[in-house]
Motif scaffolding. Structure first.
Motif, PDB file in Angstrom:
ATOM      1  N   PRO A  53      15.620  32.906  30.802  1.00 29.86           N
ATOM      2  CA  PRO A  53      16.280  34.212  30.924  1.00 29.86           C
ATOM      3  C   PRO A  53      17.206  34.306  32.120  1.00 29.86           C
ATOM      4  N   LEU A  54      16.872  33.611  33.209  1.00 30.75           N
ATOM      5  CA  LEU A  54      17.713  33.668  34.403  1.00 30.75           C
ATOM      6  C   LEU A  54      19.011  32.891  34.187  1.00 30.75           C
ATOM      7  N   TYR A  55      18.934  31.766  33.492  1.00 29.41           N
ATOM      8  CA  TYR A  55      20.156  31.035  33.158  1.00 29.41           C
ATOM      9  C   TYR A  55      21.015  31.835  32.169  1.00 29.41           C
ATOM     10  N   ASP A  56      20.368  32.608  31.302  1.00 32.84           N
ATOM     11  CA  ASP A  56      21.127  33.499  30.416  1.00 32.84           C
ATOM     12  C   ASP A  56      21.886  34.541  31.229  1.00 32.84           C
ATOM     13  N   ASP A  57      21.265  35.002  32.327  1.00 31.38           N
ATOM     14  CA  ASP A  57      21.940  35.970  33.196  1.00 31.38           C
ATOM     15  C   ASP A  57      23.197  35.374  33.818  1.00 31.38           C
ATOM     16  N   VAL A  58      23.143  34.099  34.174  1.00 32.09           N
ATOM     17  CA  VAL A  58      24.325  33.431  34.735  1.00 32.09           C
ATOM     18  C   VAL A  58      25.473  33.482  33.730  1.00 32.09           C
ATOM     19  N   GLU A  59      25.206  33.152  32.486  1.00 36.89           N
ATOM     20  CA  GLU A  59      26.266  33.134  31.478  1.00 36.89           C
ATOM     21  C   GLU A  59      26.752  34.540  31.162  1.00 36.89           C
ATOM     22  N   ALA A  60      25.846  35.515  31.157  1.00 34.82           N
ATOM     23  CA  ALA A  60      26.266  36.899  30.936  1.00 34.82           C
ATOM     24  C   ALA A  60      27.140  37.386  32.092  1.00 34.82           C
ATOM     25  N   GLY A  61      26.790  36.976  33.314  1.00 33.68           N
ATOM     26  CA  GLY A  61      27.607  37.340  34.467  1.00 33.68           C
ATOM     27  C   GLY A  61      28.975  36.698  34.409  1.00 33.68           C
ATOM     28  N   ARG A  62      29.039  35.437  33.972  1.00 32.03           N
ATOM     29  CA  ARG A  62      30.322  34.757  33.832  1.00 32.03           C
ATOM     30  C   ARG A  62      31.210  35.515  32.830  1.00 32.03           C
ATOM     31  N   ALA A  63      30.620  35.888  31.712  1.00 28.01           N
ATOM     32  CA  ALA A  63      31.396  36.574  30.673  1.00 28.01           C
ATOM     33  C   ALA A  63      31.870  37.946  31.149  1.00 28.01           C
ATOM     34  N   ALA A  64      31.003  38.674  31.862  1.00 28.93           N
ATOM     35  CA  ALA A  64      31.387  40.001  32.360  1.00 28.93           C
ATOM     36  C   ALA A  64      32.488  39.894  33.404  1.00 28.93           C
ATOM     37  N   TYR A  65      32.368  38.913  34.301  1.00 29.45           N
ATOM     38  CA  TYR A  65      33.417  38.724  35.303  1.00 29.45           C
ATOM     39  C   TYR A  65      34.736  38.369  34.630  1.00 29.45           C
ATOM     40  N   ALA A  66      34.682  37.520  33.612  1.00 30.86           N
ATOM     41  CA  ALA A  66      35.904  37.134  32.903  1.00 30.86           C
ATOM     42  C   ALA A  66      36.592  38.362  32.322  1.00 30.86           C
ATOM     43  N   ARG A  67      35.823  39.286  31.780  1.00 34.91           N
ATOM     44  CA  ARG A  67      36.427  40.508  31.235  1.00 34.91           C
ATOM     45  C   ARG A  67      37.094  41.321  32.342  1.00 34.91           C
ATOM     46  N   LEU A  68      36.427  41.451  33.493  1.00 34.90           N
ATOM     47  CA  LEU A  68      37.022  42.194  34.608  1.00 34.90           C
ATOM     48  C   LEU A  68      38.278  41.509  35.128  1.00 34.90           C
ATOM     49  N   ALA A  69      38.275  40.175  35.132  1.00 35.69           N
ATOM     50  CA  ALA A  69      39.402  39.409  35.662  1.00 35.69           C
ATOM     51  C   ALA A  69      40.513  39.221  34.640  1.00 35.69           C
ATOM     52  N   GLY A  70      40.244  39.538  33.374  1.00 39.18           N
ATOM     53  CA  GLY A  70      41.280  39.432  32.346  1.00 39.18           C
ATOM     54  C   GLY A  70      41.554  38.023  31.882  1.00 39.18           C
ATOM     55  N   VAL A  71      40.528  37.150  31.901  1.00 36.70           N
ATOM     56  CA  VAL A  71      40.694  35.770  31.468  1.00 36.70           C
ATOM     57  C   VAL A  71      39.547  35.406  30.529  1.00 36.70           C
ATOM     58  N   TYR A 170      46.825  30.517  44.865  1.00 35.72           N
ATOM     59  CA  TYR A 170      45.381  30.656  45.032  1.00 35.72           C
ATOM     60  C   TYR A 170      45.133  32.021  45.662  1.00 35.72           C
ATOM     61  N   VAL A 171      44.511  32.930  44.910  1.00 32.05           N
ATOM     62  CA  VAL A 171      44.358  34.318  45.342  1.00 32.05           C
ATOM     63  C   VAL A 171      42.872  34.658  45.455  1.00 32.05           C
ATOM     64  N   ASP A 172      42.487  35.143  46.626  1.00 30.18           N
ATOM     65  CA  ASP A 172      41.116  35.597  46.838  1.00 30.18           C
ATOM     66  C   ASP A 172      41.027  37.069  46.429  1.00 30.18           C
ATOM     67  N   LEU A 173      40.202  37.346  45.430  1.00 25.62           N
ATOM     68  CA  LEU A 173      40.045  38.700  44.884  1.00 25.62           C
ATOM     69  C   LEU A 173      38.814  39.413  45.440  1.00 25.62           C
ATOM     70  N   SER A 174      38.201  38.839  46.472  1.00 29.33           N
ATOM     71  CA  SER A 174      36.917  39.368  46.938  1.00 29.33           C
ATOM     72  C   SER A 174      36.983  40.826  47.369  1.00 29.33           C
ATOM     73  N   GLN A 175      38.104  41.245  47.964  1.00 31.13           N
ATOM     74  CA  GLN A 175      38.239  42.632  48.403  1.00 31.13           C
ATOM     75  C   GLN A 175      38.998  43.486  47.380  1.00 31.13           C
ATOM     76  N   ALA A 176      39.131  42.987  46.172  1.00 30.81           N
ATOM     77  CA  ALA A 176      39.902  43.709  45.161  1.00 30.81           C
ATOM     78  C   ALA A 176      39.125  43.942  43.877  1.00 30.81           C
ATOM     79  N   ILE A 177      38.616  42.878  43.272  1.00 28.09           N
ATOM     80  CA  ILE A 177      38.029  43.016  41.943  1.00 28.09           C
ATOM     81  C   ILE A 177      36.766  43.874  42.008  1.00 28.09           C
ATOM     82  N   GLY A 178      36.724  44.847  41.141  1.00 22.01           N
ATOM     83  CA  GLY A 178      35.649  45.834  41.136  1.00 22.01           C
ATOM     84  C   GLY A 178      36.165  47.226  41.380  1.00 22.01           C
ATOM     85  N   TRP A 179      37.282  47.337  42.137  1.00 21.90           N
ATOM     86  CA  TRP A 179      37.920  48.645  42.312  1.00 21.90           C
ATOM     87  C   TRP A 179      39.403  48.609  41.956  1.00 21.90           C
TER      88      TRP A 179
END
Length: 353
Positions: A53-71, A170-179
């Motif tokens: 289940p924890l490895y499933d969370d990793v893949e779900a997080g990857r997919a959710a981040y991809a949606r937020l990042a538009g890729v 190479y763009v760091d989105l750490s202070q951007a993505i999420g808001w």
């Protein structure tokens, strides 16, 4: 679509700060659902249950981040820190390559290029970055939003300048993505850590790469980067993953379990709604500062506001119940979805002027 009242009730259910927390640019509050998920993961480990289940969370997080990042999710790698991925990008450059960076950008974005010792690192003011890209530039590295003061890079101009000269970005989105709505697909590489505006625990980071992986060599690759990880634990990896997963490192499972819950909350609310909320509070703070006779670093449209000369007040304000940062002598306040106009007014009442 949720009404504003419904969204406010949702946020109040998820967050219960014990102070006036205005420090998301340092690290965010965890939503209640992330805390519950972390507790469940700890109980699972304590009981000796399977980790699937924890490895499933990793893949779900990857997919959710991809949606937020538009890729597509296949362009997203999972790791631990932004600095690790900056090192990976730095390792891809030929000796003598020119790397263009912004003055006083965050160390995780720039340091790996300096320590190589055989690169030509050129540093210019942020507002001159796009105009400084030239025919010799191999890579431009920059934070989308500056950590120290909240200034937003002109990423459209940077992308066009890099494209015109054949440079990678190479763009760091750490202070951007999420808001801030972002399009990671507009750049060759981008990175983000998860414990700021993504509301996750420490210990996670995402890298986005082109479909063809650009110039990156998976020099950090081990079993987690294999096409068949569990068959690649011993000896050299016979077959790297066919996706960006070839740049994965062994994930901090608890971090991604908590993050999955946090990203679900962000997607439920919507980044556009978060953006409108955060910037409205930052603008309220800017207006109040002006009334007090203070001039923040110009950062229009940003959720981060820094006031020169007031960083010295941070310890005193901390004792008074405010969570803020002192960055380069600036008092830095950063606003996210759990903040309210009352938080802004409370801080303004505490400032001199």
């Amino acid at each position: 679509m949720k009404t504003l009242d419904t969204l406010e009730r949702l946020v109040r259910t998820e967050f219960t700060p014990g102070n006036t927390f205005l420090n998301t640019a340092a690290n965010a509050l965890l939503p209640a659902r992330a805390v519950t998920a972390l507790e469940g993961a700890a109980r699972l480990r304590a009981a000796g249950g399977p980790l699937d289940p924890l490895y499933d969370d990793v893949e779900a997080g990857r997919a959710a981040y991809a949606r937020l990042a538009g890729v597509p999710a296949g362009r997203v790698a999972v790791g631990a820190t932004a600095a690790l991925y900056t090192a990976l990008v730095a390792a891809s450059l030929r000796p003598g390559a020119e790397v263009l960076t912004a003055e006083n950008d965050f160390a995780s974005v720039v340091n790996a290029f300096h320590v190589r010792g055989d690169l030509e690192v050129r540093t210019v003011p942020l507002e001159r970055l796009a105009g400084s890209v030239g025919p010799d530039t191999a890579l431009v590295a920059v934070s989308a939003v500056q950590s120290a003061d909240g200034r937003i890079a002109d990423l459209d101009a940077l992308r066009e300048a890099a494209r015109a000269h054949g440079a990678r970005t190479y763009v760091d989105l750490s202070q951007a993505i999420g808001w801030l709505p972002v399009d990671a697909g507009a750049f060759d590489y981008s990175v983000a850590i998860v414990y700021k505006w993504l509301l996750g625990p420490h210990g996670g980071a995402f890298l986005t790469v082109p479909e063809d992986f650009g110039d990156l060599l998976p020099v950090q690759a081990a079993w987690a980067a294999a096409e068949n990880p569990w068959n690649s634990a011993y000896g050299p990896v016979a077959e790297l993953a066919h996706s960006a997963r070839r740049f994965d490192t062994s994930p901090a499972l608890f971090s991604y379990t908590g993050l999955r819950a946090s990203l679900e909350l962000l997607e439920e609310i919507g980044v556009d709604a978060v953006h409108a909320h955060d910037v409205a509070l930052a603008d309220r703070f800017r207006a109040g500062l002006a009334a007090l006779g203070h001039e923040p670093v110009p950062s229009p449209g940003s959720a981060i506001v820094s006031v020169p000369g007031l960083g010295r007040l941070q310890p005193e304000l901390s004792r008074a119940g405010f969570a803020l940062s002192d960055r380069a002598g600036h008092l830095r306040a950063s606003f996210h979805l759990y903040n309210t106009p009352a938080d802004v007014d409370r801080l303004l009442d505490a400032l001199p002027g």
